[in-house]
Design a protein around this motif. Sequence first.
Motif: not given
Length: 200
Positions: A43-69
């Motif tokens: 959830x570090x801002x350094x990989x912000x752009x990677x999450x945006x790509x992941x959301x656009x390609x798979x529909x999965x965002x960093x909110x999944x990390x909130x759920x896992x924690x």
Amino acid sequence: MFGDVVTVRSILQKAAYEQGQNNIEPERYTHVESFLEVANTLVDEKIDSTWKVLVNQTGTGADSIVYFVDRFVFNMVKQSKGTFHNHTFTKSNLFVAISKTSDCSNVNFPRDTFIEYRKDNGNDSWAIDRSGNIRVPCIEDQVYSGVVYRNISSIVSLNSASDRKWEKTVNAPVISFAYLPNITDVTPVKISFQIYNRWS
């Protein structure tokens, strides 16, 4: 980087669920620190752009990390039969507290937790400066958990599968709270937070 995030996210997901299946003593929380450190990195801002790509390609965002924690903490407390509490874990991007109610009328998270368990080294000062707060009625002798996220607002996407052309993100702090085991009929719940930016 994209492939690394996907792989590490999958490992984190597996660890979150296996925590409830293996006989790991929660008091030996070296594995807890390791799990939260990995989540902290994701959830570090350094990989912000990677999450945006992941959301656009798979529909999965960093909110999944909130759920896992949340799932990891829930399983850990469940495995300890409620004896694992009064612990805080402070990372650069998240603050986790597991506590137990006593004589109270309301639980204010994270405000009350900071007062009771703040570490002397000041590593949690970023979390104390957060203006967000969740207030719920106190249930006597009940274990609860709460997590405050430092930078995740910019990488939790609100995009839906039918509306991916719009880049929508959360415009306020992200905080999670749960009574453990889950109690769903607690009312009223009051959530207060600061809006970061006004939309034009």
